[in-house]
Design a protein around this motif. Structure first.
Motif, mmCIF file in Angstrom:
data_model
loop_
_atom_site.group_PDB
_atom_site.id
_atom_site.type_symbol
_atom_site.label_atom_id
_atom_site.label_comp_id
_atom_site.label_asym_id
_atom_site.label_seq_id
_atom_site.Cartn_x
_atom_site.Cartn_y
_atom_site.Cartn_z
ATOM 1 N N ALA A 191 -4.582 -5.210 -5.739
ATOM 2 C CA ALA A 191 -4.233 -6.084 -4.724
ATOM 3 C C ALA A 191 -4.560 -4.963 -3.462
ATOM 4 O O ALA A 191 -4.868 -5.553 -2.223
ATOM 5 N N LEU A 192 -3.732 -3.790 -3.292
ATOM 6 C CA LEU A 192 -3.857 -3.111 -2.140
ATOM 7 C C LEU A 192 -5.176 -2.644 -1.923
ATOM 8 O O LEU A 192 -5.682 -2.320 -0.650
ATOM 9 N N ASN A 193 -5.935 -2.303 -2.918
ATOM 10 C CA ASN A 193 -7.275 -1.568 -2.917
ATOM 11 C C ASN A 193 -7.963 -2.827 -2.106
ATOM 12 O O ASN A 193 -8.805 -2.515 -1.178
ATOM 13 N N VAL A 194 -7.981 -3.895 -2.451
ATOM 14 C CA VAL A 194 -8.619 -5.042 -1.799
ATOM 15 C C VAL A 194 -8.232 -5.349 -0.327
ATOM 16 O O VAL A 194 -9.020 -5.480 0.643
ATOM 17 N N MET A 195 -7.077 -5.294 -0.221
ATOM 18 C CA MET A 195 -6.370 -5.491 1.130
ATOM 19 C C MET A 195 -6.545 -4.278 2.448
ATOM 20 O O MET A 195 -6.534 -4.315 3.455
ATOM 21 N N ALA A 196 -6.331 -3.104 1.513
ATOM 22 C CA ALA A 196 -6.269 -1.834 2.346
ATOM 23 C C ALA A 196 -7.144 -0.850 2.014
ATOM 24 O O ALA A 196 -7.035 0.483 2.416
ATOM 25 N N GLY A 197 -8.263 -0.979 1.198
ATOM 26 C CA GLY A 197 -9.001 0.141 0.911
ATOM 27 C C GLY A 197 -8.104 0.795 -0.213
ATOM 28 O O GLY A 197 -7.450 0.575 -1.047
ATOM 29 N N GLU A 198 -8.444 2.260 -0.219
ATOM 30 C CA GLU A 198 -7.739 3.005 -1.294
ATOM 31 C C GLU A 198 -6.656 4.041 -0.359
ATOM 32 O O GLU A 198 -6.579 5.181 -0.688
ATOM 33 N N SER A 199 -5.998 3.521 0.715
ATOM 34 C CA SER A 199 -4.913 4.224 1.402
ATOM 35 C C SER A 199 -3.769 4.094 0.663
ATOM 36 O O SER A 199 -2.638 4.583 1.338
ATOM 37 N N PHE A 200 -3.504 3.328 -0.508
ATOM 38 C CA PHE A 200 -2.395 3.390 -0.908
ATOM 39 C C PHE A 200 -2.270 3.810 -2.608
ATOM 40 O O PHE A 200 -3.448 3.246 -3.193
ATOM 41 N N GLN A 201 -1.404 4.577 -3.221
ATOM 42 C CA GLN A 201 -1.487 4.975 -4.522
ATOM 43 C C GLN A 201 -0.296 4.478 -5.153
ATOM 44 O O GLN A 201 0.873 4.704 -4.737
ATOM 45 N N VAL A 202 -0.196 3.658 -6.040
ATOM 46 C CA VAL A 202 1.077 3.256 -6.742
ATOM 47 C C VAL A 202 1.528 4.050 -7.851
ATOM 48 O O VAL A 202 0.534 4.456 -8.695
ATOM 49 N N PHE A 203 2.911 4.409 -7.852
ATOM 50 C CA PHE A 203 3.346 4.904 -9.123
ATOM 51 C C PHE A 203 4.421 4.010 -9.616
ATOM 52 O O PHE A 203 5.346 3.363 -9.076
#
Length: 305
Positions: free
Chosen positions: A65-77
Motif C-alpha cells: 500500500a505504501l509503495n502505491v501511495m508513496a513509491g519506494e520511500s518506505f521500508q516495512v519491518f
C-alpha cells in the motif's frame, strides 16, 4: 524511512507453546495445568493461532500500500513482542538496512501504557542497548481515525444482515477489547475512554442506539481485571430479555486465540445455552482497505515535525 510494525506474536506450533507461555510470563514457566489449558484452547481452534501469519501478511500488505501511495520511500519491518522476529531483531535489521528514521505502528487501535506503551518502551530499550541513534515517531492510537471508524461501521452493518428484520428490532451490539488489570484506573490510563469513544463513533455512523461495552480475555492472575466480562454481559442481556447479540471486537484487528476461542467457542457456547443468537463482526486481517488506512496513518505521521 522505516516503518516498524509491531504485534503480540503467537506460538508457532504446539511444540512452541512452552517457550511462548514462558516468554509472556517474563521467564517464569507455567504450571503443567496452565500449559495444558492453553494447549486445549489452541487445539480447539485447529492446533495453532493464525496470528503471526496474519501479522506477516499485514506487514507485507502495508508495504504494498505504501509503495502505491508513496513509491519506494518506505521500508516495512516486522517486530513481535513474544515471538520471532522480535522487536529487538527488527531494530537491528533497520540499522543494517541504513534506515535513517522510522515510524512505529502497533497493530492495536487503542492506547494503554500496558499495551502500546510497552511496545514503545521496548523500542527505547533496544536502541539504548545497541547504542543506536535512530529518530522515530510512534503512532500512539488511531481509535478516532475516520477511515478506521468507517471500516468498523461497515463490518457492523454487514454483520447485522445475519439477523432477520424482527431480530434486528431488539439487537444489542457489544463493543469489546482485551481486558487489562484494574490498576490502569488508578493511573488515569486512557484505554477505557478510548474504547468508549470509538464505540460511540461507530454507533453514530451505523445509526444504532442499543449498544454496550464489555471486556474479554482477562489474564488468569490473582489481581482483578477490568469488567464486565463479555460472557457475563451476554448472560445479563439474556436476563433482561435480549436474545439477539452482535459482538464487535473493536480492540482487535486480527483473528487469533482471543477471537477464535474466547468469542467464537467459549462465548458462543454460553450464548447457545441461553438461547441467544450471537454473531460477531469479521476481523480486518489483511483486508486491503484496512492496510490502506494504515498506510495513510504512516504517511501522515512521517510528515509531522
Amino acid at each position: 524511512m522505516g516503518v516498524l510494525v509491531m504485534a503480540y506474536g503467537s506460538a508457532q506450533d504446539p511444540d512452541d507453546l512452552l517457550r511462548y507461555y514462558t516468554h509472556i510470563r517474563h521467564g517464569r514457566a507455567p504450571s503443567p495445568e496452565q500449559l495444558e489449558n492453553l494447549r486445549m484452547r489452541y487445539e480447539a481452534i485447529g492446533g495453532f493461532s493464525p496470528l503471526t501469519a496474519i501479522t506477516q501478511k499485514q506487514a507485507a500488505g502495508l508495504q504494498e500500500a505504501l509503495n502505491v501511495m508513496a513509491g519506494e520511500s518506505f521500508q516495512v519491518f516486522l517486530g513481535l513482542k513474544h515471538s520471532p522476529p522480535f522487536i529487538d531483531e527488527a531494530i537491528l535489521d533497520m540499522a543494517r538496512a541504513g534506515i535513517e528514521r522510522f515510524v512505529a505502528l502497533v497493530l492495536a487501535p487503542h492506547y494503554s501504557t500496558m499495551s502500546v506503551g510497552e511496545y514503545f518502551d521496548e523500542i527505547r530499550e533496544s536502541l539504548a542497548r545497541h547504542n543506536l541513534s535512530l529518530p522515530w515517531r510512534g503512532i500512539s492510537s488511531w481509535y478516532q481515525n475516520c477511515r478506521f471508524i468507517d471500516l468498523v461501521a461497515h463490518r457492523v452493518l454487514k454483520a447485522r444482515e445475519k439477523f432477520s428484520p424482527d431480530e434486528q428490532a431488539d439487537l444489542v451490539t457489544i463493543f469489546t477489547a482485551h481486558s487489562l488489570p484494574q490498576t490502569i484506573y488508578q493511573k488515569g490510563d486512557p484505554y477505557p475512554t478510548e474504547l468508549r469513544q470509538s464505540g460511540e463513533l461507530v454507533a453514530e455512523a451505523c445509526g444504532i442506539t442499543r449498544y454496550r461495552y464489555a471486556w474479554q480475555s482477562a489474564g488468569r492472575t490473582k489481581e482483578p481485571w477490568m469488567g464486565p466480562d463479555i460472557v457475563d454481559t451476554v448472560r445479563q442481556l439474556a436476563s433482561e430479555g435480549y436474545y439477539h447479540v452482535l459482538i464487535c471486537p473493536i480492540g482487535f484487528v486480527s483473528d487469533h486465540l482471543e477471537v477464535l476461542y474466547d468469542l467464537d467457542i467459549e462465548c458462543q457456547q454460553v450464548a447457545q445455552d441461553l438461547g441467544v443468537h450471537m454473531e460477531r463482526t469479521a476481523s480486518f486481517n489483511d483486508d486491503p482497505k484496512f492496510l490502506e488506512m494504515l498506510a495513510h496513518l504512516v504517511m501522515e505521521t512521517s510528515q509531522l515535525e
